[in-house]
Every structure is written in C-alpha cells, then in structure tokens.
Design an enzyme around this catalytic site. Sequence first.
Site, PDB file in Angstrom:
ATOM      1  N   GLU A  88      73.029  25.667  73.201  1.00 53.99           N
ATOM      2  CA  GLU A  88      72.645  25.488  71.683  1.00 53.99           C
ATOM      3  C   GLU A  88      71.141  26.161  71.291  1.00 53.99           C
ATOM      4  N   GLY A 144      75.684  18.775  68.436  1.00 56.15           N
ATOM      5  CA  GLY A 144      76.341  18.637  66.825  1.00 56.15           C
ATOM      6  C   GLY A 144      76.797  19.478  66.376  1.00 56.15           C
ATOM      7  N   ALA A 151      71.741  32.201  73.195  1.00 58.95           N
ATOM      8  CA  ALA A 151      72.108  32.802  74.617  1.00 58.95           C
ATOM      9  C   ALA A 151      72.475  34.235  74.059  1.00 58.95           C
ATOM     10  N   GLY A 196      87.642  27.649  45.063  1.00 57.65           N
ATOM     11  CA  GLY A 196      88.125  26.151  45.036  1.00 57.65           C
ATOM     12  C   GLY A 196      89.017  25.613  45.967  1.00 57.65           C
ATOM     13  N   TYR A 233      88.917  23.432  50.651  1.00 56.68           N
ATOM     14  CA  TYR A 233      88.653  23.043  50.873  1.00 56.68           C
ATOM     15  C   TYR A 233      86.768  21.727  51.055  1.00 56.68           C
ATOM     16  N   ILE A 234      86.149  23.319  51.270  1.00 57.60           N
ATOM     17  CA  ILE A 234      84.523  22.680  50.838  1.00 57.60           C
ATOM     18  C   ILE A 234      83.776  22.287  49.395  1.00 57.60           C
ATOM     19  N   ALA A 282      81.436  28.901  48.499  1.00 60.91           N
ATOM     20  CA  ALA A 282      82.583  28.338  49.586  1.00 60.91           C
ATOM     21  C   ALA A 282      84.098  28.974  48.935  1.00 60.91           C
ATOM     22  N   HIS A 324     101.571  -6.106  55.649  1.00 62.09           N
ATOM     23  CA  HIS A 324     101.361  -5.556  54.210  1.00 62.09           C
ATOM     24  C   HIS A 324      99.978  -6.823  53.770  1.00 62.09           C
TER      25      HIS A 324
HETATM   26  P1  FAD Z   1      80.758  25.181  65.475  1.00 63.97           P
HETATM   27  O1  FAD Z   1      80.318  23.539  65.060  1.00 63.97           O
HETATM   28  O2  FAD Z   1      79.902  26.294  64.357  1.00 63.97           O
HETATM   29  O3  FAD Z   1      79.283  25.132  66.453  1.00 63.97           O
HETATM   30  C1  FAD Z   1      78.607  26.650  67.587  1.00 63.97           C
HETATM   31  C2  FAD Z   1      77.479  26.013  67.657  1.00 63.97           C
HETATM   32  O4  FAD Z   1      77.250  27.409  68.415  1.00 63.97           O
HETATM   33  C3  FAD Z   1      76.486  26.256  66.123  1.00 63.97           C
HETATM   34  O5  FAD Z   1      75.931  24.775  66.590  1.00 63.97           O
HETATM   35  C4  FAD Z   1      76.064  27.215  66.399  1.00 63.97           C
HETATM   36  O6  FAD Z   1      74.319  27.013  66.930  1.00 63.97           O
HETATM   37  C5  FAD Z   1      76.114  27.525  68.228  1.00 63.97           C
HETATM   38  N1  FAD Z   1      75.377  29.026  68.680  1.00 63.97           N
HETATM   39  C6  FAD Z   1      76.458  30.276  68.600  1.00 63.97           C
HETATM   40  N2  FAD Z   1      76.339  31.643  69.169  1.00 63.97           N
HETATM   41  C7  FAD Z   1      75.236  30.965  69.895  1.00 63.97           C
HETATM   42  C8  FAD Z   1      74.629  31.735  70.549  1.00 63.97           C
HETATM   43  N3  FAD Z   1      74.246  32.601  70.684  1.00 63.97           N
HETATM   44  N4  FAD Z   1      73.251  30.349  71.561  1.00 63.97           N
HETATM   45  C9  FAD Z   1      73.009  29.493  70.844  1.00 63.97           C
HETATM   46  N5  FAD Z   1      73.913  28.643  70.446  1.00 63.97           N
HETATM   47  C10 FAD Z   1      74.911  29.246  69.659  1.00 63.97           C
HETATM   48  N6  FAD Z   1      86.565  20.412  59.916  1.00 63.97           N
HETATM   49  C11 FAD Z   1      87.103  19.283  60.115  1.00 63.97           C
HETATM   50  O7  FAD Z   1      88.172  18.705  61.066  1.00 63.97           O
HETATM   51  N7  FAD Z   1      86.781  18.189  59.366  1.00 63.97           N
HETATM   52  C12 FAD Z   1      85.650  18.167  57.743  1.00 63.97           C
HETATM   53  O8  FAD Z   1      85.483  17.045  57.483  1.00 63.97           O
HETATM   54  C13 FAD Z   1      84.826  19.480  57.581  1.00 63.97           C
HETATM   55  N8  FAD Z   1      84.003  19.530  57.200  1.00 63.97           N
HETATM   56  C14 FAD Z   1      83.473  20.761  57.151  1.00 63.97           C
HETATM   57  C15 FAD Z   1      82.419  20.405  56.017  1.00 63.97           C
HETATM   58  C16 FAD Z   1      81.988  22.063  55.717  1.00 63.97           C
HETATM   59  C17 FAD Z   1      80.499  21.695  54.438  1.00 63.97           C
HETATM   60  C18 FAD Z   1      81.605  22.892  56.794  1.00 63.97           C
HETATM   61  C19 FAD Z   1      80.882  24.068  56.849  1.00 63.97           C
HETATM   62  C20 FAD Z   1      82.794  22.768  57.899  1.00 63.97           C
HETATM   63  C21 FAD Z   1      83.381  21.713  57.696  1.00 63.97           C
HETATM   64  N9  FAD Z   1      84.776  21.535  58.881  1.00 63.97           N
HETATM   65  C22 FAD Z   1      85.894  20.289  58.924  1.00 63.97           C
HETATM   66  C23 FAD Z   1      84.523  22.769  59.928  1.00 63.97           C
HETATM   67  C24 FAD Z   1      84.132  22.196  61.179  1.00 63.97           C
HETATM   68  O9  FAD Z   1      82.585  21.897  60.972  1.00 63.97           O
HETATM   69  C25 FAD Z   1      84.388  23.493  62.065  1.00 63.97           C
HETATM   70  O10 FAD Z   1      85.907  23.170  62.685  1.00 63.97           O
HETATM   71  C26 FAD Z   1      84.052  22.520  63.405  1.00 63.97           C
HETATM   72  O11 FAD Z   1      82.310  22.799  63.294  1.00 63.97           O
HETATM   73  C27 FAD Z   1      83.966  24.132  64.724  1.00 63.97           C
HETATM   74  O12 FAD Z   1      82.925  23.828  65.637  1.00 63.97           O
HETATM   75  P2  FAD Z   1      82.687  24.498  66.936  1.00 63.97           P
HETATM   76  O13 FAD Z   1      82.671  24.203  68.491  1.00 63.97           O
HETATM   77  O14 FAD Z   1      84.045  25.591  66.764  1.00 63.97           O
HETATM   78  O15 FAD Z   1      81.816  25.446  66.350  1.00 63.97           O
HETATM   79  P1  NAD Z   2      88.963  27.357  52.427  1.00 62.65           P
HETATM   80  O1  NAD Z   2      89.756  28.896  52.777  1.00 62.65           O
HETATM   81  O2  NAD Z   2      89.240  26.212  52.196  1.00 62.65           O
HETATM   82  O3  NAD Z   2      88.703  27.789  49.934  1.00 62.65           O
HETATM   83  C1  NAD Z   2      88.116  29.873  50.117  1.00 62.65           C
HETATM   84  C2  NAD Z   2      88.706  29.546  48.778  1.00 62.65           C
HETATM   85  O4  NAD Z   2      87.932  30.545  48.145  1.00 62.65           O
HETATM   86  C3  NAD Z   2      89.867  29.834  48.700  1.00 62.65           C
HETATM   87  O5  NAD Z   2      90.524  29.345  47.650  1.00 62.65           O
HETATM   88  C4  NAD Z   2      89.678  31.387  48.245  1.00 62.65           C
HETATM   89  O6  NAD Z   2      91.377  32.142  46.667  1.00 62.65           O
HETATM   90  C5  NAD Z   2      89.068  31.115  47.396  1.00 62.65           C
HETATM   91  N1  NAD Z   2      88.148  32.551  47.259  1.00 62.65           N
HETATM   92  C6  NAD Z   2      87.933  33.081  48.586  1.00 62.65           C
HETATM   93  N2  NAD Z   2      87.136  34.507  47.457  1.00 62.65           N
HETATM   94  C7  NAD Z   2      86.819  34.757  46.234  1.00 62.65           C
HETATM   95  C8  NAD Z   2      86.453  34.712  45.168  1.00 62.65           C
HETATM   96  N3  NAD Z   2      85.661  36.350  45.380  1.00 62.65           N
HETATM   97  N4  NAD Z   2      86.042  34.515  43.776  1.00 62.65           N
HETATM   98  C9  NAD Z   2      87.479  32.916  43.873  1.00 62.65           C
HETATM   99  N5  NAD Z   2      87.139  32.313  44.535  1.00 62.65           N
HETATM  100  C10 NAD Z   2      87.567  32.895  45.746  1.00 62.65           C
HETATM  101  O7  NAD Z   2      87.344  27.809  52.706  1.00 62.65           O
HETATM  102  P2  NAD Z   2      86.047  27.127  52.585  1.00 62.65           P
HETATM  103  O8  NAD Z   2      86.086  26.079  51.402  1.00 62.65           O
HETATM  104  O9  NAD Z   2      84.898  27.608  52.339  1.00 62.65           O
HETATM  105  O10 NAD Z   2      86.197  25.977  54.176  1.00 62.65           O
HETATM  106  C11 NAD Z   2      86.362  27.412  55.477  1.00 62.65           C
HETATM  107  C12 NAD Z   2      86.890  26.182  56.370  1.00 62.65           C
HETATM  108  O11 NAD Z   2      85.948  25.153  56.214  1.00 62.65           O
HETATM  109  C13 NAD Z   2      87.941  25.550  55.554  1.00 62.65           C
HETATM  110  O12 NAD Z   2      88.886  27.022  55.741  1.00 62.65           O
HETATM  111  C14 NAD Z   2      88.327  23.986  56.734  1.00 62.65           C
HETATM  112  O13 NAD Z   2      89.080  25.127  57.820  1.00 62.65           O
HETATM  113  C15 NAD Z   2      86.680  24.196  56.915  1.00 62.65           C
HETATM  114  N6  NAD Z   2      86.875  22.890  56.117  1.00 62.65           N
HETATM  115  C16 NAD Z   2      87.521  21.711  56.487  1.00 62.65           C
HETATM  116  C17 NAD Z   2      87.352  20.356  55.916  1.00 62.65           C
HETATM  117  C18 NAD Z   2      88.069  19.166  55.990  1.00 62.65           C
HETATM  118  O14 NAD Z   2      88.916  19.117  57.085  1.00 62.65           O
HETATM  119  N7  NAD Z   2      87.717  18.815  55.110  1.00 62.65           N
HETATM  120  C19 NAD Z   2      86.171  20.363  54.911  1.00 62.65           C
HETATM  121  C20 NAD Z   2      85.422  21.853  54.706  1.00 62.65           C
HETATM  122  C21 NAD Z   2      85.905  22.934  55.313  1.00 62.65           C
END
Ligand code: FAD
Ligand code: NAD
Length: 465
Positions: free
Chosen positions: A35, A40, A119, A184, A186-187, A270, A444
């Site tokens: 990592e 995490g 890596a 508009g 998720y994020i 986002a 309930h």
């Molecule tokens: P990641 O979590 O992205 O982990 C990949 C890791 O690999 C990173 O730590 C990176 O540093 C490391 N890495 C990459 N390449 C290399 C390399 N060559 N050498 C060493 N290390 C490397 N998902 C949900 O289910 N629920 C949520 O509420 C939710 N909220 C989110 C909110 C935000 C703001 C964001 C950005 C994402 C959210 N997600 C949520 C999405 C979720 O974070 C991802 O789906 C999840 O982290 C993916 O896991 P992963 O293990 O595939 O990759």
């Molecule tokens: P998203 O795909 O949820 O939303 C992106 C939005 O941006 C879309 O509605 C799209 O129509 C809009 N968009 C794209 N280009 C645009 C532009 N030029 N101008 C205006 N709007 C535009 O992507 P995200 O919110 O960045 O989240 C990324 C991913 O992270 C999600 O798809 C989800 O897999 C993961 N995530 C999950 C959670 C959760 O599970 N609660 C929370 C946060 C993120």
Amino acid sequence: METIKTKVIVVGGGPGGYVAAIRCGQLGFDTVLVEKERLGGTCLIRGCIPSKALIHAAGQFEAIARVAEGGRLGISLASPPQLDFAGTVRWKEGIVNQLNNGIAGLLKRAKVKVVQGWATFSDAKTCRVTGADTDVVITAEHVILANGSVPVELPFLPFGGSVISSTEALSLPELPKSLVVVGGGYIGLELGIAFRKLGSQVAVVEAQQQILPLYDEQLVEPVRRWLKRKNVITHLGAKAVGIDEAGTGLVIETDSRERLTLQADKILVATGRRPAVDGWGLEHMAVAIDGGFVRVDERCATSMKNVWAIGDLVGEPMLAHKASMQGEMVAEIIAGHRRRFDPVAIPAVCFTEPEIVSVETGATTADLQDAIVSTFPFQANGRALSMNGVEDGGFVRVVARKSDHRILRIHAVGPHVSELVGEFTQAIEMGAVLQDIACTIHAHPTLGEAFHEAALKGLGHAIHA
Ligand code: FAD
Ligand code: NAD
C-alpha cells in the site's frame, strides 16, 4: 536490493485489498500487502468513513441549531450552537485513525506482511516497491490487484486552489461560506447536504434533468424537497464549462445554452471516479482491459493466469462492500474453494437527507411490466414519526412478481433507512416472497414495520394504510 518471494501479493490496502489479504492469511498463505499510503484505502482514509462522520456531525449540528431556533420538540436552547469546524475535522480524523490501527492489527494477526510503497510491475508476477524506507522486488505465485479508483478530473476544471475533489472537501481547514458542487450524484449530494447543514450556502450543478439520476423520480423526491426547504439551488440539465477570468467563479452552461457564473469559496467537482490503471506497469502484465476497467470473469480472474482483480478497478458498482466480498472470494478460490461472484443483488445506500436505499435483482423488463408495486409511507409508521423524520416524506417500496410473489426490488427513502438494508438484501438474496416478509414479526415500534406493511399491502391487506 531486498527480494521477497511469496505465495500471494495483494496490491492496494482498501476494503478490497486488505480483506483479500486477511482472508489469504487466515487460509495459511504467505501473503504480502503493498500500500502506497495508509491502510484502509479510499474508503477509510478519504471516502466512506470520513464522509459519514462529517455527515453525522453535520446532522447533529443542524438538529441542535433547529432546537435553538425554536423546534417542535419542547426543547429550547438559550443560544444557537457554535461550530468549531477544525474540531469536527479532528474528531473525524480520530475515527479514521482508530480504524486504520484496527486494520494494521487484523493484518498482523493474520500474519500478512505489509510493505509500504508504490508497486510497479515489470511482468505479471514481479513488481518493485519503492517508498520512503522501501526498495524491494517482490515475486509472487498469485497477484491480487486492488488498486481502486481516483476522482475524474475535468480538463477545464483541474483540481487546485478553490477547485477541490472529495478528498480535500473532507479535510478543509475551515468551513467554506459558499460551495458549488459539480455533479449531483452520490458524493455531490452527500457532501453538499452535509455542508449545508453545517451552514455553508450550497448550489448543485447536475448535467442530467434530475439529481441522483441513477434513482427514479419518486425515490429522489424527499431529497429534492429537503434541498428546496434549505435553499440549496439545483441547476439541472446544466454543465460546468470552466472558471471565470477572476478565477473565483464557476461558469456553467444551461440546457438553453445560457451561460451563468456561480461565485463560491470552493468548487467541489464530483463527476464520478475512474479506475486507477495508470503508473504502475499494468501494461507489462498482459492483462485485458474492458471500457477502461481491468476485465475479469465471475471468479475475478483476469486474462493472465493467477492474476486476479477486484473492487473499483474492475467496474461498477464502485462500492466498498462489493470490493470486500470479491477480495474474500478470490482468497478462497486460490485456496481451491469453488466460488463465483454472483450475488442476486448488490445493495446501494445514499447517505443524503433523507437516506435512500436500493436493492435490486437483475429482473427482466417482462418481470417488471406485470409486477406488484407496493409502497408504504413512513407517515404511517410510528417510529418514523416519533423520530420527527417524515417532514419531507419517505416510504418503503416493494416490487414483486405477480405470478409467484417473488420480491424483485426493494427501495426506501427516509430517516436512517440505511440500517434496513441488511434485511432488504437478505430477503432478496434468499429469494423471499411477499408472504415471507408478511409472516415475519417485525418489532414495534421500528422503521422495519414499514417493510412488513409494504409486503402486506402487496398481498392486498395492509393494516395501517
Ligand atoms: P480503494 O479503496 O481505492 O483502495 C485502493 C488502494 O490501492 C489505495 O489505498 C491506493 O493508495 C492503493 N494503490 C493503488 N495503486 C497502488 C500501487 N501501484 N502501489 C501501492 N498501492 C497502490 N462506498 C460505499 O460502499 N459506501 C459509501 O458510503 C461510500 N462513500 C464514499 C465516499 C467518498 C467521498 C468516496 C470517494 C467514495 C465512497 N465510496 C463508498 C466508494 C468506496 O470508497 C470504494 O468503492 C472503495 O474504496 C473501493 O475499494 P478498493 O479496495 O477497490 O479501492
Ligand atoms: P456519481 O456517478 O454518483 O455522480 C456524478 C454525477 O455528475 C452524475 O449525476 C453526472 O450526471 C454528473 N456530471 C458528470 N459530468 C458533469 C458535468 N460536467 N457537469 C455537471 N454534472 C456532471 O459520481 P460521484 O458522486 O463522483 O461518486 C463516485 C462513486 O463513488 C459513485 O459512483 C459510487 O460508486 C461511490 N460513492 C458511493 C457512496 C455510497 O455508497 N454512499 C458515496 C459516495 C461515493
């Protein structure tokens, strides 16, 4: 230079990679986890957990502020609450640190060797890992790629200065007075709503005609009402096109090709995430790519023997729980277990105000055309009312096949519905029919009773509707 030979190398310490590594360790494999940053991954360090902590703090702050304004609960406060935003961010960091330490402990207990560094692969089974104190070549029999994803950067809105991604938004030094969110989804909505609750002026720019375009209009309606009530302006069918000359305003183009400039302290972009496929030698691994993602089969096997890939790197949905399930599965496949990634449904939760939950099977259009659609409102649920949680509406909706009452979809929008998602998913995964839910005693007063009532209603005999 040090060299390590191991049975399994896992690249990436996110919820995909660290879970895969722990399971490999439990199964007795010599396992190395690499990592670059902190254990995490995106989820723990700059995603799921910090965002949910911020969302919780924002909810608490807003609830107390409403009491101070003269809420309806018979509670009063002499003065409005004060926000120490830096303190909130520190509290959130504390939770992240606690879980980060927990993962390190779990990996140690599973006897996984953690190598901190980046890596870079020279062939499918060999990589060099370089970091502050690391320079090591690792060869492995099995490679599990869990490199995750990165935010999409718009070429005309590069990150830097006032233009930020979710990573910066979660660790701002101070609360922005105004925030424009581009996207508009998720994020954008989870964080946009949290910042609004904390006191920022928020506007959302969404290219589609609806916020959260992944969900249907009815499901999104309570969130839309909340945004309206809280004066969050949504520009629908509008696209961000750049920054104005002063460098402080976001220029957007509406559906009618009108150009507007939105001034804001911060512009949160986002607009999606993309797989992290660059800069680590993927091109030397002879691994096939499909639509930008690493191509895998139902066992998460890539096109190269004994190279596996999981999580955000392999495609939608980019969710932590999907990554973890795939990680656990790949470890067991390496151990010779017969496993496939073939869930009936992958649940999705959007932590907006109110929360949205969606659990869907891959039902065909024919199945859905003639289905029973049963909706039960939280207005008629004692628990939701006693939580003061139905101001903007909310419901549980169950869709079932007419012929045999098999449940095909469950949706909910309302207060804390994220906590119902386990029951919803289990019902669908176990092939529940409406009668299974109707005959299960739901305690309930709980929100789950709305699911029970939706099933009864689908059978034509709801009690409370
Ligand atoms: P990641 O979590 O992205 O982990 C990949 C890791 O690999 C990173 O730590 C990176 O540093 C490391 N890495 C990459 N390449 C290399 C390399 N060559 N050498 C060493 N290390 C490397 N998902 C949900 O289910 N629920 C949520 O509420 C939710 N909220 C989110 C909110 C935000 C703001 C964001 C950005 C994402 C959210 N997600 C949520 C999405 C979720 O974070 C991802 O789906 C999840 O982290 C993916 O896991 P992963 O293990 O595939 O990759
Ligand atoms: P998203 O795909 O949820 O939303 C992106 C939005 O941006 C879309 O509605 C799209 O129509 C809009 N968009 C794209 N280009 C645009 C532009 N030029 N101008 C205006 N709007 C535009 O992507 P995200 O919110 O960045 O989240 C990324 C991913 O992270 C999600 O798809 C989800 O897999 C993961 N995530 C999950 C959670 C959760 O599970 N609660 C929370 C946060 C993120």
